[in-house]
Design a protein around this motif. Structure first.
Motif, PDB file in Angstrom:
ATOM      1  N   ARG A   8       0.863  -1.187   0.000  1.00  0.00           N
ATOM      2  CA  ARG A   8       0.000   0.000   0.000  1.00  0.00           C
ATOM      3  C   ARG A   8       0.896   1.232   0.000  1.00  0.00           C
ATOM      4  O   ARG A   8       1.755   1.376   0.877  1.00  0.00           O
ATOM      5  CB  ARG A   8      -0.897  -0.021   1.219  1.00  0.00           C
ATOM      6  N   LEU A  16       1.228   5.676  -1.055  1.00  0.00           N
ATOM      7  CA  LEU A  16       0.692   6.966  -1.476  1.00  0.00           C
ATOM      8  C   LEU A  16       1.645   7.493  -2.532  1.00  0.00           C
ATOM      9  O   LEU A  16       2.860   7.515  -2.332  1.00  0.00           O
ATOM     10  CB  LEU A  16       0.626   7.940  -0.302  1.00  0.00           C
ATOM     11  N   ASN A  51       2.416  10.725  -5.257  1.00  0.00           N
ATOM     12  CA  ASN A  51       2.124  12.090  -5.666  1.00  0.00           C
ATOM     13  C   ASN A  51       2.837  12.318  -6.989  1.00  0.00           C
ATOM     14  O   ASN A  51       4.042  12.075  -7.091  1.00  0.00           O
ATOM     15  CB  ASN A  51       2.587  13.095  -4.608  1.00  0.00           C
ATOM     16  N   GLY A  56      -8.066   1.445  -4.442  1.00  0.00           N
ATOM     17  CA  GLY A  56      -7.654   2.715  -3.841  1.00  0.00           C
ATOM     18  C   GLY A  56      -8.370   3.860  -4.509  1.00  0.00           C
ATOM     19  O   GLY A  56      -9.556   3.775  -4.838  1.00  0.00           O
ATOM     20  N   TYR A  57      -7.622   4.955  -4.753  1.00  0.00           N
ATOM     21  CA  TYR A  57      -8.249   6.125  -5.375  1.00  0.00           C
ATOM     22  C   TYR A  57      -7.194   7.017  -6.018  1.00  0.00           C
ATOM     23  O   TYR A  57      -5.998   6.895  -5.763  1.00  0.00           O
ATOM     24  CB  TYR A  57      -9.056   6.928  -4.352  1.00  0.00           C
ATOM     25  N   ASN A 103      -2.742  12.938  -6.465  1.00  0.00           N
ATOM     26  CA  ASN A 103      -2.449  11.951  -5.430  1.00  0.00           C
ATOM     27  C   ASN A 103      -3.118  10.628  -5.780  1.00  0.00           C
ATOM     28  O   ASN A 103      -4.258  10.618  -6.247  1.00  0.00           O
ATOM     29  CB  ASN A 103      -2.975  12.389  -4.064  1.00  0.00           C
ATOM     30  N   LEU A 123      -3.697   6.689  -4.023  1.00  0.00           N
ATOM     31  CA  LEU A 123      -3.507   5.668  -2.996  1.00  0.00           C
ATOM     32  C   LEU A 123      -3.712   4.336  -3.705  1.00  0.00           C
ATOM     33  O   LEU A 123      -4.759   4.121  -4.318  1.00  0.00           O
ATOM     34  CB  LEU A 123      -4.494   5.797  -1.845  1.00  0.00           C
ATOM     35  N   GLN A 142      -3.342   0.082  -3.434  1.00  0.00           N
ATOM     36  CA  GLN A 142      -3.091  -1.118  -2.635  1.00  0.00           C
ATOM     37  C   GLN A 142      -3.364  -2.340  -3.479  1.00  0.00           C
ATOM     38  O   GLN A 142      -4.308  -2.381  -4.257  1.00  0.00           O
ATOM     39  CB  GLN A 142      -3.911  -1.121  -1.351  1.00  0.00           C
ATOM     40  N   ASP A 148       2.426   3.410   2.937  1.00  0.00           N
ATOM     41  CA  ASP A 148       1.289   3.801   3.770  1.00  0.00           C
ATOM     42  C   ASP A 148       0.935   2.644   4.683  1.00  0.00           C
ATOM     43  O   ASP A 148       0.796   1.514   4.227  1.00  0.00           O
ATOM     44  CB  ASP A 148       0.098   4.189   2.887  1.00  0.00           C
ATOM     45  N   GLU A 172      -1.780   2.608   6.845  1.00  0.00           N
ATOM     46  CA  GLU A 172      -3.187   2.570   7.251  1.00  0.00           C
ATOM     47  C   GLU A 172      -3.757   1.176   6.994  1.00  0.00           C
ATOM     48  O   GLU A 172      -3.243   0.426   6.172  1.00  0.00           O
ATOM     49  CB  GLU A 172      -3.993   3.619   6.488  1.00  0.00           C
ATOM     50  N   TYR A 205      -9.878  -0.892   0.540  1.00  0.00           N
ATOM     51  CA  TYR A 205     -10.698  -0.389  -0.566  1.00  0.00           C
ATOM     52  C   TYR A 205     -11.114  -1.577  -1.433  1.00  0.00           C
ATOM     53  O   TYR A 205     -10.316  -2.477  -1.669  1.00  0.00           O
ATOM     54  CB  TYR A 205      -9.921   0.630  -1.392  1.00  0.00           C
TER      55      TYR A 205
END
Length: 91
Positions: free
Chosen positions: A3, A5, A7, A32-33, A43, A45, A47, A77, A79, A83
């Motif tokens: 997972r 992040l 940018n 994710g998104y 951005n 995310l 996974q 990441d 977290e 998702y």
């Protein structure tokens, strides 16, 4: 599962970058998104399986056909939110 992040900076808004990212993520089985930032970057995310996430990171350096990517920043990441799909989010 991996997972991260991501940018992405450069000319990445107004060139369908989010839609192409969603398509590539779906092709790779990534959830994710993706979302635009007010500063003009995007951005992501992501996974999924290690090789699939790495493939998406590599794809981001080129991105959408009309995009001009300057930099791709990647951060692990930790977290634990799961998702179920890959979404395009507004700002």
């Amino acid at each position: 599962m991996k997972r991260v992040l991501i940018n992405v900076t450069g000319k990445v808004q107004g060139v369908c970058f989010r839609r192409f990212t969603q398509s590539k993520a779906n092709e790779l089985g990534i959830t994710g998104y993706v979302m635009n930032n007010e500063n003009g970057s995007v951005n992501i995310l992501a996974q999924g399986a290690f090789p699939s996430v790495d493939n998406l990171i590599e794809w981001c350096s080129v991105g959408a056909p009309q995009a001009q990517v300057d930099k791709v920043y990647v951060q692990e990441d930790e977290e634990d939110e799961i998702y179920l799909d890959f979404s395009i989010l507004p700002y």
